[in-house]
Write an enzyme that holds these catalytic residues in place. Structure first.
Site, short mmCIF file in Angstrom:
data_model
loop_
_atom_site.label_atom_id
_atom_site.label_comp_id
_atom_site.label_asym_id
_atom_site.label_seq_id
_atom_site.Cartn_x
_atom_site.Cartn_y
_atom_site.Cartn_z
N LYS A 80 0.85 -1.19 0.00
CA LYS A 80 0.00 0.00 0.00
C LYS A 80 0.88 1.24 0.00
O LYS A 80 1.95 1.27 0.63
CB LYS A 80 -0.91 -0.04 1.23
CG LYS A 80 -1.97 1.05 1.30
CD LYS A 80 -2.86 0.82 2.53
CE LYS A 80 -3.95 1.84 2.67
NZ LYS A 80 -4.82 1.57 3.84
N SER A 158 -9.46 1.74 2.92
CA SER A 158 -8.64 2.57 2.05
C SER A 158 -7.63 1.78 1.22
O SER A 158 -7.03 2.32 0.30
CB SER A 158 -7.88 3.60 2.90
OG SER A 158 -7.00 2.96 3.81
N SER A 182 -9.92 -0.80 6.79
CA SER A 182 -9.28 -0.62 5.48
C SER A 182 -8.63 -1.85 4.89
O SER A 182 -8.24 -1.85 3.72
CB SER A 182 -8.25 0.51 5.56
OG SER A 182 -8.90 1.75 5.74
#
Length: 456
Positions: A80, A158, A182
């Site tokens: 990420k 996210s 997330s």
């Protein structure tokens, strides 16, 4: 030999690599080829081809010399876009950080997985500053959920690109963070497995924060076994230390309040069918009200969300300057709400949180909790991009179930349990009270085959 290495589980690919049927260089080349040929270019923000090929060649030499570093040697992984990667600025899904100084070293967990022999292929897209459960990003584009067959649907956030990269078969595993859901939300929306560890289980050095009181890490992958292997390496272990627990006698609590409010019929049906399968396999289910859930939302109404207060403290200076005009206006709007939480309010939230964590631990004991990861399937992207009011309402509902676990410091695993509306995936969330990750993962190892249906 199939070249769809990214569509394999970590465990499946490991068998090929360790047995000599696949070479890490061949695997890395195939992964980059798959990424290059994938139509959606919003999944990754940065590719690390030079680094990856260097790591793959080193892995290949080790394996040919009989010096494997273990089960994960040569396995590709995506990170990420808020994990420090040596030599690159950490942008956290935002353009305002793009000119920051490059990181001097890898984030701690990036370094640990490199030491385990894993190959870093790139950084995945995300909600800006990790502050949305939907995965929409106006700067780098919004990755499209690969499970949608009717129209473009959100990936969940996210860790949006992480979820899509795995679900689309581009990589076997991608690393995410989880402050309010997330990891677990994109796992549920994309029909894969997502494990959120208890906060503090993994080293946070070099990870761009959202709210340090809530931030935790975890992988998005194809199986619970994969999650167990990655978790072990993230803690510096050379082999997993989690074993499957028998389902016979497993005790589950299904909350009767909050988590089913406004849930789609298809989500409830898929969850209940999976629960029935677990019961037939020997699990014991008790349905009960958890009063702390209602109190958590009363606290947020009174003082504001803990995540918003901490996010505002982190970004206060940025929001007061020119950078605010270059940020997603929805992130700006939501973050500025944190200014309404005073210091006495913030301390009151922390005090109540400690009390509620203890109360729920006494109530739950050694049992696990089970409820839908998200009360709805992934909705279409278009209306959410065009309507701020719909965006915020949907974001709140999307985060609701998972955020309870962050506030109470739980660990959790989202496992695909079927499909709901429009044939989209539904996730079943198994959770445990703080620092019971081994018990959670051990139960999830045994329960996964029962929870999944033909879709998964």
């Amino acid at each position: 030999m199939s070249k769809s290495f990214g569509a394999m589980s970590v465990a499946q690919l490991s068998v090929l690599i360790q047995g000599g049927a696949a070479d890490p260089v061949e695997v890395a080349e195939a992964v980059f080829d798959s990424i290059a040929n994938y139509a959606d270019k919003a999944v990754f923000t940065t590719l690390l081809e030079s680094r990856a090929m260097e790591e793959a060649r080193a892995s290949s030499r080790r394996l040919r010399g009989g010096r494997s570093l273990g089960l994960l040697d040569g396995i590709p992984i995506a990170w990420k876009d808020l994990f420090d990667i040596e030599g690159l600025p950490t942008t956290a899904g935002s353009v305002v950080l793009a000119k920051n100084m490059p990181a001097k070293r890898d984030a701690a967990v990036v370094a640990l997985l490199r030491q385990a022999g894993m190959v870093a292929v790139g950084r995945t897209n995300m909600s800006e500053f990790a502050f949305s459960g939907l995965g929409i990003n106006p700067h780098y584009g919004t990755p499209v959920n690969p499970r949608g067959t009717d129209l473009p649907r959100i990936p969940g956030g996210s860790s949006s690109g992480a979820g899509v990269a795995v679900a689309a078969g581009l990589v076997p595993v991608a690393m995410g963070t989880d402050t309010g859901g997330s990891v677990r939300i994109p796992a549920a929306f994309n029909g894969i497995v997502g494990y959120k560890a208890t906060r503090g289980r993994h080293a946070m050095a070099g990870v761009y924060p959202l709210a340090k009181s809530l931030d935790s890490l975890g992988p998005l992958c194809r199986s619970v076994t994969d999650a167990v292997w990655i978790d072990a390496a993230m803690r510096g272990l050379t082999a997993p230390d989690v074993v499957a627990h028998p389902l016979q006698g497993l005790e589950l609590i299904v909350p009767e309040n909050i988590v089913f409010d406004g849930a789609e019929a298809g989500v409830v049906a898929a969850f209940e069918a999976a629960l029935e399968r677990l019961q037939k396999a020997g699990a014991k289910v008790a349905r009960t009200v958890i009063p702390a859930f209602d109190e958590i939302f009363e606290l947020m109404t009174r003082y504001g969300p803990l995540v918003t207060a901490e996010a505002f403290a982190l970004h206060q200076e940025r929001l007061a300057g020119a950078d605010a005009d270059r940020m997603d206006h929805r992130v700006v709007m939501r973050t500025r709400l944190g200014s309404k939480t005073t210091l006495p309010d913030y301390l009151a939230i922390l005090e109540a949180r400690s009390r509620l964590i203890a109360v729920v631990e006494r109530l739950v004991g050694d049992r696990l909790l089970a409820f839908p990861t998200v009360a709805h399937v992934a909705p279409p992207i278009g209306p959410l991009e065009q309507d701020d009011e719909l965006f915020f309402a949907t974001n709140n509902k999307t985060l609701r179930n998972t955020a309870l676990g962050n506030f109470l410091d739980w660990c959790g695993v989202s496992i695909p349990c079927g499909t709901g509306e429009a044939g989209m995936p539904v996730g079943l969330l198994l959770s445990a009270t703080p620092h019971r990750d081994e018990a959670l993962l051990g139960a999830a190892l045994a329960a996964e085959a029962v929870i999944r249906d033909d879709f998964a």
